[in-house]
Design an enzyme around this catalytic site. Structure first.
Site, PDB file in Angstrom:
ATOM      1  N   ASN A 139       0.876  -1.177   0.000  1.00  0.00           N
ATOM      2  CA  ASN A 139       0.000   0.000   0.000  1.00  0.00           C
ATOM      3  C   ASN A 139       0.912   1.225   0.000  1.00  0.00           C
ATOM      4  OD1 ASN A 139      -1.786   2.050   0.507  1.00  0.00           O
ATOM      5  ND2 ASN A 139      -2.282   1.403   2.599  1.00  0.00           N
TER       6      ASN A 139
ATOM      7  N   LYS B 230       0.129   4.238  -0.254  1.00  0.00           N
ATOM      8  CA  LYS B 230      -0.531   5.409   0.366  1.00  0.00           C
ATOM      9  C   LYS B 230      -0.333   6.653  -0.496  1.00  0.00           C
ATOM     10  CE  LYS B 230       0.207   3.286   4.828  1.00  0.00           C
ATOM     11  NZ  LYS B 230       0.127   3.401   6.261  1.00  0.00           N
TER      12      LYS B 230
ATOM     13  N   HIS C 125      -9.442   0.873   5.038  1.00  0.00           N
ATOM     14  CA  HIS C 125      -8.158   1.074   5.716  1.00  0.00           C
ATOM     15  C   HIS C 125      -8.367   1.976   6.929  1.00  0.00           C
ATOM     16  CE1 HIS C 125      -4.036   2.342   6.490  1.00  0.00           C
ATOM     17  NE2 HIS C 125      -3.671   1.252   5.839  1.00  0.00           N
TER      18      HIS C 125
ATOM     19  N   GLU D 109      -6.769   4.384   8.014  1.00  0.00           N
ATOM     20  CA  GLU D 109      -6.602   5.822   7.748  1.00  0.00           C
ATOM     21  C   GLU D 109      -7.878   6.397   7.123  1.00  0.00           C
ATOM     22  OE1 GLU D 109      -2.885   5.394   5.670  1.00  0.00           O
ATOM     23  OE2 GLU D 109      -1.983   4.771   7.558  1.00  0.00           O
TER      24      GLU D 109
ATOM     25  N   GLU E 169      -5.281  -5.460  10.667  1.00  0.00           N
ATOM     26  CA  GLU E 169      -4.274  -4.423  10.882  1.00  0.00           C
ATOM     27  C   GLU E 169      -4.558  -3.695  12.194  1.00  0.00           C
ATOM     28  OE1 GLU E 169      -2.402  -3.088   6.955  1.00  0.00           O
ATOM     29  OE2 GLU E 169      -4.190  -1.897   7.228  1.00  0.00           O
TER      30      GLU E 169
ATOM     31  N   GLY F 237       2.327   1.980  10.801  1.00  0.00           N
ATOM     32  CA  GLY F 237       3.225   3.124  10.637  1.00  0.00           C
ATOM     33  C   GLY F 237       3.910   3.561  11.921  1.00  0.00           C
TER      34      GLY F 237
ATOM     35  N   SER G 205       3.444  -2.388  10.404  1.00  0.00           N
ATOM     36  CA  SER G 205       4.902  -2.356  10.575  1.00  0.00           C
ATOM     37  C   SER G 205       5.572  -3.699  10.258  1.00  0.00           C
ATOM     38  CB  SER G 205       5.280  -1.876  11.980  1.00  0.00           C
ATOM     39  OG  SER G 205       4.807  -0.567  12.182  1.00  0.00           O
TER      40      SER G 205
HETATM   41  C1  PEP Z   1      -0.787  -0.141   6.108  1.00  0.00           C
HETATM   42  O1  PEP Z   1      -0.886   1.030   5.836  1.00  0.00           O
HETATM   43  O2  PEP Z   1      -1.653  -0.928   5.723  1.00  0.00           O
HETATM   44  C2  PEP Z   1       0.366  -0.573   6.904  1.00  0.00           C
HETATM   45  C3  PEP Z   1       0.362  -1.776   7.410  1.00  0.00           C
HETATM   46  O3  PEP Z   1       1.378   0.343   7.079  1.00  0.00           O
HETATM   47  P1  PEP Z   1       2.821   0.059   7.732  1.00  0.00           P
HETATM   48  O4  PEP Z   1       3.359  -1.199   7.117  1.00  0.00           O
HETATM   49  O5  PEP Z   1       3.644   1.271   7.386  1.00  0.00           O
HETATM   50  O6  PEP Z   1       2.606  -0.086   9.205  1.00  0.00           O
END
Ligand code: PEP
Length: 250
Positions: free
Chosen positions: A9, A11, A95, A97, A167, A173, A213
């Site tokens: 992703n 973003k 997601h 976000e 997630e 992040g 992460s």
């Molecule tokens: C994500 O945005 O779906 C995600 C898992 O981000 P990150 O790997 O940066 O934590």
């Protein structure tokens, strides 16, 4: 057997040139991988140029969102047909976000999931608890509500085309990863829930990714868990070597 699926992703990152470079590097690195499904999800402006780079490779194209209506006066939004017309196969929906900053709810997630499936896009549906919810012992309740809400009215045939991404919001992040055991517990719970909502076949077939992460140095332990079928990768998907390091973790 569930085929592992690793999705990047991107973003709100990559200009046109950056996207071309990153996509080309990924295509080169993964060209011999055939046991993992690989998806990259650039921002809308770069979908077509990335499609041109990956179209003859083993990398598939995903988008980061869609609107649930077919077309019309929805300024700023993107439809399923638009995504299909530039080669998109997968679409991330719900997601955290989007849920946190852009008013995404279980209801809008459900409408988007149905629209994606109706049009032939495969949804990657994101669910996960906040730190506060985890600390209050509400993780399973929250995840259950999100999964039930996302797939309300979705047929067995359609959920079999879907992917779920667990997630934990506190891990996205932040550099904080769920331990393999913490992640496995929720993945197993989601699988159990799919059995309750549908049946054993659905529970055993739907792929559940972990996201939060995930990096080359923690991917192996997470991906070894029996109910973790891949990863949804944010930060580490912006460097081809790191993304590859998760596809082939040491
Ligand atoms: C994500 O945005 O779906 C995600 C898992 O981000 P990150 O790997 O940066 O934590």
């Amino acid at each position: 057997m569930r085929k592992r699926i690793i999705a990047g992703n991107w973003k709100m990152n990559t200009t046109l040139d950056e996207a071309k470079k990153l996509a080309s590097e990924i295509v080169e690195l993964v060209k011999n991988v055939d046991d993992v499904e690989i998806v990259i999800c650039p921002p809308y402006t770069n979908l077509y140029v990335v499609y041109e780079i990956i179209k003859d490779s083993n990398v598939k194209l995903g988008a980061q969102d869609l609107h649930w209506e077919d077309k019309g006066a929805f300024t700023g939004k993107i439809s399923a047909d638009m995504l299909l017309s530039v080669g998109v196969k997968y679409v991330i929906i719900g997601h955290s976000e989007q849920r946190t900053y852009f008013c995404e709810t279980d209801e809008t997630v459900n409408k988007k999931v149905k629209q994606a499936l109706k049009k032939g896009l495969k949804p990657i549906v994101c669910v996960g608890e906040t730190l506060e919810q985890r600390e209050n012992g509400e993780t399973k309740e929250v995840v259950k509500k999100q999964v039930v809400g996302a797939f309300e009215g979705v047929s067995k045939e359609d959920i079999l085309k879907s992917v779920i991404a667990y997630e934990p919001v506190w891990a996205i992040g932040t550099g904080k990863t769920a331990t393999p055991e913490q992640a496995q517990e929720v993945h197993a719970f989601i699988r159990e829930l799919l059995k309750e909502l549908y049946d054993e076949e659905v529970a055993q077939s739907v792929r559940i990714q972990y996201g939060g992460s995930m990096k080359p140095n923690n991917a192996k332990a997470l991906l070894e868990q029996p109910d973790i079928d891949g990863g949804l990768i944010g930060g580490a998907s912006l460097k081809a070597k790191d993304f590859y390091g998760i596809i082939r973790p040491e």
